[in-house]
Motif scaffolding. Structure first.
Motif, PDB file in Angstrom:
ATOM      1  N   PRO A  93       0.863  -1.213  -0.002  1.00  0.00           N
ATOM      2  CA  PRO A  93       0.019   0.123   0.126  1.00  0.00           C
ATOM      3  C   PRO A  93       0.709   1.267  -0.035  1.00  0.00           C
ATOM      4  O   PRO A  93       0.099   2.389  -0.315  1.00  0.00           O
ATOM      5  N   HIS A  94       2.027   1.291   0.370  1.00  0.00           N
ATOM      6  CA  HIS A  94       2.988   2.524   0.413  1.00  0.00           C
ATOM      7  C   HIS A  94       3.731   2.548  -0.712  1.00  0.00           C
ATOM      8  O   HIS A  94       4.475   1.689  -1.352  1.00  0.00           O
ATOM      9  N   TYR A  95       4.081   3.830  -0.957  1.00  0.00           N
ATOM     10  CA  TYR A  95       4.939   4.104  -2.151  1.00  0.00           C
ATOM     11  C   TYR A  95       6.394   4.297  -1.860  1.00  0.00           C
ATOM     12  O   TYR A  95       6.751   4.941  -0.917  1.00  0.00           O
ATOM     13  N   ASP A  96       7.077   3.259  -2.381  1.00  0.00           N
ATOM     14  CA  ASP A  96       8.678   3.296  -2.377  1.00  0.00           C
ATOM     15  C   ASP A  96       9.278   3.263  -3.414  1.00  0.00           C
ATOM     16  O   ASP A  96       8.565   3.390  -4.514  1.00  0.00           O
ATOM     17  N   GLU A  97      10.476   2.868  -3.622  1.00  0.00           N
ATOM     18  CA  GLU A  97      11.281   2.993  -4.886  1.00  0.00           C
ATOM     19  C   GLU A  97      10.913   1.973  -5.876  1.00  0.00           C
ATOM     20  O   GLU A  97      11.065   1.967  -7.189  1.00  0.00           O
ATOM     21  N   PHE A  98      10.114   0.820  -5.337  1.00  0.00           N
ATOM     22  CA  PHE A  98       9.803  -0.292  -6.408  1.00  0.00           C
ATOM     23  C   PHE A  98       8.186  -0.095  -6.826  1.00  0.00           C
ATOM     24  O   PHE A  98       7.698  -0.748  -7.829  1.00  0.00           O
ATOM     25  N   MET A  99       7.438   0.889  -6.320  1.00  0.00           N
ATOM     26  CA  MET A  99       6.307   1.088  -6.716  1.00  0.00           C
ATOM     27  C   MET A  99       6.017   1.726  -8.071  1.00  0.00           C
ATOM     28  O   MET A  99       5.074   1.330  -8.734  1.00  0.00           O
ATOM     29  N   ALA A 100       6.979   2.353  -8.462  1.00  0.00           N
ATOM     30  CA  ALA A 100       6.954   2.808 -10.114  1.00  0.00           C
ATOM     31  C   ALA A 100       6.926   1.704 -10.982  1.00  0.00           C
ATOM     32  O   ALA A 100       6.216   1.790 -12.075  1.00  0.00           O
ATOM     33  N   GLU A 101       7.518   0.627 -10.897  1.00  0.00           N
ATOM     34  CA  GLU A 101       7.469  -0.611 -11.720  1.00  0.00           C
ATOM     35  C   GLU A 101       5.983  -1.239 -11.603  1.00  0.00           C
ATOM     36  O   GLU A 101       5.712  -1.340 -12.756  1.00  0.00           O
ATOM     37  N   SER A 199      -4.189  12.336   5.638  1.00  0.00           N
ATOM     38  CA  SER A 199      -3.303  12.137   6.618  1.00  0.00           C
ATOM     39  C   SER A 199      -2.023  12.602   6.179  1.00  0.00           C
ATOM     40  O   SER A 199      -1.923  12.760   5.007  1.00  0.00           O
ATOM     41  N   ILE A 200      -1.098  12.602   7.200  1.00  0.00           N
ATOM     42  CA  ILE A 200       0.123  13.003   7.047  1.00  0.00           C
ATOM     43  C   ILE A 200       0.948  12.003   6.159  1.00  0.00           C
ATOM     44  O   ILE A 200       2.121  12.157   5.448  1.00  0.00           O
ATOM     45  N   LYS A 201       0.274  10.615   6.180  1.00  0.00           N
ATOM     46  CA  LYS A 201       1.188   9.497   5.583  1.00  0.00           C
ATOM     47  C   LYS A 201       0.681   9.584   3.923  1.00  0.00           C
ATOM     48  O   LYS A 201       1.464   8.701   3.096  1.00  0.00           O
ATOM     49  N   ASN A 202       0.063  10.590   3.514  1.00  0.00           N
ATOM     50  CA  ASN A 202      -0.424  10.583   2.157  1.00  0.00           C
ATOM     51  C   ASN A 202       0.896  10.905   1.292  1.00  0.00           C
ATOM     52  O   ASN A 202       1.631  11.666   1.604  1.00  0.00           O
ATOM     53  N   PRO A 203       1.171   9.965   0.314  1.00  0.00           N
ATOM     54  CA  PRO A 203       2.406   9.985  -0.383  1.00  0.00           C
ATOM     55  C   PRO A 203       2.721  11.284  -1.177  1.00  0.00           C
ATOM     56  O   PRO A 203       3.705  11.830  -1.573  1.00  0.00           O
ATOM     57  N   TYR A 204       1.373  12.051  -1.592  1.00  0.00           N
ATOM     58  CA  TYR A 204       1.523  13.246  -2.165  1.00  0.00           C
ATOM     59  C   TYR A 204       2.327  14.368  -1.464  1.00  0.00           C
ATOM     60  O   TYR A 204       2.791  15.114  -2.138  1.00  0.00           O
ATOM     61  N   LEU A 205       2.211  14.228  -0.297  1.00  0.00           N
ATOM     62  CA  LEU A 205       2.832  15.341   0.553  1.00  0.00           C
ATOM     63  C   LEU A 205       4.135  15.034   0.668  1.00  0.00           C
ATOM     64  O   LEU A 205       4.795  16.188   1.365  1.00  0.00           O
ATOM     65  N   LEU A 262      -3.504  17.663   9.396  1.00  0.00           N
ATOM     66  CA  LEU A 262      -2.687  16.835   8.766  1.00  0.00           C
ATOM     67  C   LEU A 262      -2.243  16.220  10.369  1.00  0.00           C
ATOM     68  O   LEU A 262      -1.891  15.080  10.733  1.00  0.00           O
ATOM     69  N   THR A 263      -1.810  17.174  11.263  1.00  0.00           N
ATOM     70  CA  THR A 263      -0.994  16.915  12.625  1.00  0.00           C
ATOM     71  C   THR A 263      -1.839  17.550  13.437  1.00  0.00           C
ATOM     72  O   THR A 263      -1.260  18.555  14.181  1.00  0.00           O
ATOM     73  N   PRO A 264      -3.021  17.433  14.096  1.00  0.00           N
ATOM     74  CA  PRO A 264      -3.764  17.785  15.016  1.00  0.00           C
ATOM     75  C   PRO A 264      -3.204  18.035  16.303  1.00  0.00           C
ATOM     76  O   PRO A 264      -3.585  19.042  17.067  1.00  0.00           O
ATOM     77  N   ALA A 265      -2.144  17.214  16.740  1.00  0.00           N
ATOM     78  CA  ALA A 265      -1.782  17.261  17.849  1.00  0.00           C
ATOM     79  C   ALA A 265      -0.448  18.203  18.213  1.00  0.00           C
ATOM     80  O   ALA A 265      -0.052  18.428  19.089  1.00  0.00           O
ATOM     81  N   ALA A 266       0.119  18.869  16.897  1.00  0.00           N
ATOM     82  CA  ALA A 266       1.120  19.454  16.836  1.00  0.00           C
ATOM     83  C   ALA A 266       0.675  20.860  17.503  1.00  0.00           C
ATOM     84  O   ALA A 266      -0.157  21.463  17.535  1.00  0.00           O
ATOM     85  N   ASN A 267       1.884  21.218  18.342  1.00  0.00           N
ATOM     86  CA  ASN A 267       1.573  22.951  18.815  1.00  0.00           C
ATOM     87  C   ASN A 267       1.948  24.037  17.973  1.00  0.00           C
ATOM     88  O   ASN A 267       1.579  24.927  18.338  1.00  0.00           O
TER      89      ASN A 267
END
Length: 303
Positions: A93-101, A199-205, A262-267
């Motif tokens: 489910p996560h984008y890494d160097e192999f996802m392009a292939e 979420s902050i985990k979105n690979p677009y970010l 994205l980070t509601p707990a951040a100050n």
């Protein structure tokens, strides 16, 4: 009745993959407009359209794997159009160097299947604004980014922008095949899709601070993105690539709102956003899409 500028070669279209937020929303909007829809999902557990399927005889569900050529052909049989959007496999489910292939293989299989399906008249290929904005000289370029620009593959690899790399290579693969097979393809290069599950985990970010500082951080609402896809499919004058967004994150208050989401707990804000609270000049244009959608009728079609 639709305006004369619009063309309906057939009333049956295929949506692949219909299990994601965009795909399932496209299915529902297409059904409202009177289309018969072949909705494809990769796994039985992905099905979010069971209630709609029970109520609407114009919806047919197919279990199609983008790596299984025969299943793609079966899903597209009898369709005049394809809306293609890539959903990462459940086991990766996560984008890494192999996802392009992975994404390139999927795009190649689907476009090859389209070429072998005689009824397909048009393909609407969902890509990303990240396949446009990432280049080494982006700060020195005076002109705004638009559909003519491409992200630099080596730049994406150097800075591990795996999502941008995947989208760029997959779209280039699709365009090469479409031109070689003389297929009518149009791409939608979408900004960051907004929604309650963002979420902050979105690979677009990846590289969000740099996008903000460069004036190219763009977002799109789901309803607008769906309408853009359908408008592009229905309008016979659509061609090439279309940057699709309806908001630019270039003001301090925009950055604060997004960071809080994205980070509601951040100050506090990330340092890159907190250092300079000036408004960033927008350096990306969606004029081509806006011009196309001026006369688009968003209302459901009445039989």
């Amino acid at each position: 009745m639709a305006p004369a500028a619009f063309h309906y070669p057939s009333n049956t279209v295929c949506v692949m993959d219909a299990s994601g937020k965009l795909g399932s929303s496209l299915v529902k909007k297409l059904l409202q407009r009177g289309y018969t829809v072949h909705a494809t999902v990769q796994n039985h557990g992905d099905l979010q359209l069971s209630d709609v399927a029970c109520e609407n005889k114009k919806l047919k569900i197919f279990y199609a794997d983008p790596f299984d050529y025969k299943s793609i052909i079966d899903a597209m049989r009898g369709c005049s159009g394809l809306f293609y959007t890539f959903e990462p496999p459940k086991d990766q489910p996560h984008y890494d160097e192999f996802m392009a292939e992975v994404e390139v293989r999927a795009a190649h299989n689907v476009l090859e299947a389209c070429a072998q399906t005689e009824t397909i008249d048009k393909v609407v290929f969902t890509s990303s604004a990240t396949s446009i904005i990432w280049t080494d000289d982006r700060k020195s370029t005076e002109a705004d980014f638009d559909e003519r620009d491409w992200s630099d593959i080596n730049f994406c690899r150097k800075f591990k922008l795996w999502y941008a790399l995947s989208k760029t290579l997959a779209e280039k693969t699709a365009w090469a095949l479409a031109m070689d097979r003389d297929m009518n393809m149009v791409s939608v290069n979408a900004g960051l899709l907004m929604g309650p599950d963002l979420s902050i985990k979105n690979p677009y970010l990846k590289g969000a601070a740099e996008m903000y500082e460069d004036g190219v951080f763009v977002t799109v609402d789901l309803d607008f993105l769906v309408d853009a896809h359908i408008c592009i499919f229905e309008d016979i004058s659509s061609y090439g690539r279309y940057l699709c967004f309806n908001h630019v994150v270039n003001r301090p208050e925009d950055a604060v709102k997004l960071a809080s989401m994205l980070t509601p707990a951040a100050n506090s804000l990330p340092k890159s956003l907190d250092n300079d609270m000036k408004i960033m000049q927008q350096r990306i244009s969606n004029k081509k899409l806006n011009k196309l959608m001026v006369d688009f009728d968003r209302r459901p079609q009445v039989d």
